[in-house]
Design an enzyme around this catalytic site. Structure first.
Site, PDB file in Angstrom:
ATOM      1  N   ASP A  33       0.816  -1.215   0.000  1.00  0.00           N
ATOM      2  CA  ASP A  33       0.000   0.000   0.000  1.00  0.00           C
ATOM      3  C   ASP A  33       0.852   1.268   0.000  1.00  0.00           C
ATOM      4  OD1 ASP A  33      -2.394   1.368  -0.046  1.00  0.00           O
ATOM      5  OD2 ASP A  33      -2.685   1.318   2.120  1.00  0.00           O
ATOM      6  N   HIS A  50       2.821   3.437  -8.923  1.00  0.00           N
ATOM      7  CA  HIS A  50       2.551   2.032  -9.261  1.00  0.00           C
ATOM      8  C   HIS A  50       3.722   1.410 -10.013  1.00  0.00           C
ATOM      9  CE1 HIS A  50      -1.353   2.383  -7.596  1.00  0.00           C
ATOM     10  NE2 HIS A  50      -1.879   3.123  -8.556  1.00  0.00           N
ATOM     11  N   LEU A 144      10.837 -20.664  -3.748  1.00  0.00           N
ATOM     12  CA  LEU A 144       9.939 -19.666  -3.159  1.00  0.00           C
ATOM     13  C   LEU A 144       8.566 -19.873  -3.798  1.00  0.00           C
ATOM     14  CD1 LEU A 144       9.628 -16.986  -1.456  1.00  0.00           C
ATOM     15  CD2 LEU A 144      10.191 -15.736  -3.535  1.00  0.00           C
ATOM     16  N   ARG A 207      -5.552  -1.721   8.600  1.00  0.00           N
ATOM     17  CA  ARG A 207      -6.766  -2.510   8.329  1.00  0.00           C
ATOM     18  C   ARG A 207      -6.408  -3.569   7.283  1.00  0.00           C
ATOM     19  NH1 ARG A 207      -8.249   2.896   6.533  1.00  0.00           N
ATOM     20  NH2 ARG A 207      -7.642   3.172   4.363  1.00  0.00           N
TER      21      ARG A 207
HETATM   22  C1  IPE Z   1      -1.394   0.226  -3.478  1.00  0.00           C
HETATM   23  O1  IPE Z   1      -1.181   1.592  -3.472  1.00  0.00           O
HETATM   24  C2  IPE Z   1      -1.572  -0.345  -4.878  1.00  0.00           C
HETATM   25  C3  IPE Z   1      -2.942  -0.691  -5.231  1.00  0.00           C
HETATM   26  C4  IPE Z   1      -3.980  -0.693  -4.430  1.00  0.00           C
HETATM   27  C5  IPE Z   1      -3.183  -1.066  -6.596  1.00  0.00           C
HETATM   28  P1  IPE Z   1      -2.400   2.616  -3.520  1.00  0.00           P
HETATM   29  O2  IPE Z   1      -2.723   2.873  -4.947  1.00  0.00           O
HETATM   30  O3  IPE Z   1      -3.507   2.147  -2.683  1.00  0.00           O
HETATM   31  O4  IPE Z   1      -1.724   3.913  -2.911  1.00  0.00           O
HETATM   32  P2  IPE Z   1      -2.382   4.893  -1.861  1.00  0.00           P
HETATM   33  O5  IPE Z   1      -2.794   4.054  -0.697  1.00  0.00           O
HETATM   34  O6  IPE Z   1      -3.537   5.539  -2.538  1.00  0.00           O
HETATM   35  O7  IPE Z   1      -1.285   5.831  -1.510  1.00  0.00           O
HETATM   36  C1  IPE Z   2      -5.675  -2.547  -0.396  1.00  0.00           C
HETATM   37  O1  IPE Z   2      -5.269  -1.232  -0.501  1.00  0.00           O
HETATM   38  C2  IPE Z   2      -5.553  -3.227  -1.712  1.00  0.00           C
HETATM   39  C3  IPE Z   2      -4.205  -3.396  -2.219  1.00  0.00           C
HETATM   40  C4  IPE Z   2      -3.104  -3.005  -1.651  1.00  0.00           C
HETATM   41  C5  IPE Z   2      -4.132  -4.083  -3.462  1.00  0.00           C
HETATM   42  P1  IPE Z   2      -6.325  -0.058  -0.757  1.00  0.00           P
HETATM   43  O2  IPE Z   2      -5.511   1.172  -0.871  1.00  0.00           O
HETATM   44  O3  IPE Z   2      -7.193  -0.398  -1.910  1.00  0.00           O
HETATM   45  O4  IPE Z   2      -7.183  -0.117   0.562  1.00  0.00           O
HETATM   46  P2  IPE Z   2      -8.013   1.007   1.326  1.00  0.00           P
HETATM   47  O5  IPE Z   2      -8.910   1.662   0.321  1.00  0.00           O
HETATM   48  O6  IPE Z   2      -7.006   1.971   1.877  1.00  0.00           O
HETATM   49  O7  IPE Z   2      -8.720   0.278   2.402  1.00  0.00           O
HETATM   50 MG    MG Z   3      -4.004   2.419  -0.735  1.00  0.00          MG
END
Ligand code: IPE
Ligand code: IPE
Ligand code: MG
Length: 256
Positions: A33, A50, A144, A207
């Protein structure tokens, strides 16, 4: 910090002393995340985060293998992530396309068996084919075991599993009295895998966001403010050190 160390890739930090003393978890799960916020903080578009996050996935597989972790499961795209803008979702699909192809070589290099968990039917057919090719190519590697959660949602996994189980009961293949925890686990996408020992979530959120609700029942959780693109071997060693401080009782009482 010495000037010569500024900008030094963190992967080169010598953590060997600590690493030698650690009890390494068999299965590590990571909620990848913070890509978007990491990029925004640098004045860049979320897509840049990303790209960097995807590149970091390759490095972390090397680190996991080097440390002796046997199973790694990462949350890369949730059943809820389709809610994001078309631009972001399209960008992620493009990244998955490239990564899944590249992953054939990575699986060969690390001798790692790759499996995708989640409902892959929602993806374009070429992505589904890349997944099948990668899984087939890497299926006999054992150094792995790398699970990538794509279009994964724990509630969706359980719902799909129950649907198949109900069909097997209806067809007379399974008697209702034979339904046990061990049996139902065989209907999840993670069938046959050990439960994670350590869950890491980067970027400060505390979470699960629908990740492995069944499988994480007795897992140790580690939350770090570090965003996924910055999560390196040093951070992984920190997480494992914290894991080493935990007392896993599984509902029992520790013997004096
Ligand atoms: C995690 O990073 C990657 C995916 C959910 C695809 P986020 O895209 O959720 O990045 P934040 O949490 O918005 O910074
Ligand atoms: C969870 O992250 C999903 C992934 C990392 C792929 P999100 O960024 O989507 O989750 P929320 O919205 O913060 O709960
Ligand atoms: Mg996120």
């Amino acid at each position: 910090m010495k000037y010569s160390e500024v900008g030094k890739p963190a992967q080169q930090v010598d953590t060997a002393g600590k690493e030698n003393k650690m009890n390494v978890p068999n299965h590590v799960a990571i909620i990848l995340d913070g890509n978007g916020r990491w990029a925004k903080a640098k004045g860049m578009p979320r897509s840049y985060g990303h790209v960097k996050g995807c590149a970091n996935l390759e490095t972390i597989c090397d680190d996991m293998k080097a440390l002796g972790v046997k199973y790694l499961t990462v949350y890369a795209f949730s059943t809820e992530n389709w809610k994001r803008s078309k631009e972001e979702v399209d960008g992620l699909m493009k990244l998955f396309r490239n990564y899944l192809k590249k992953c054939i070589k990575i699986s060969e290099k690390n001798k790692m068996c790759v499996r995708v968990i989640g409902d892959i039917h929602a993806f374009d057919s070429d992505i589904q084919e890349s997944i099948q090719r990668l899984e087939e190519y890497s299926k006999d590697f054992t150094e792995l075991h790398f699970q990538i959660a794509l279009n994964y949602g724990g509630r969706d996994e359980i719902t799909r599993g129950i649907r198949r189980l109900a069909q097997d009961v209806k067809d007379g293949k399974i008697a209702p009295e034979a339904i046990s925890e061990e049996l139902v686990e065989g209907y999840w996408d993670t069938a046959g895998l050990p439960d994670p020992d350590l869950l890491i979530r980067t970027s400060g959120e505390q979470r699960l966001s629908n990740f492995l609700p069944w499988q994480l029942a007795y897992t140790e959780f580690y939350f770090t403010p570090v965003a996924w693109p910055d999560f390196n071997r040093e951070e992984l060693v920190k997480a494992i050190e914290k894991y080493n401080e935990r007392d896993r009782r599984y509902g029992g009482v520790k013997e004096e």
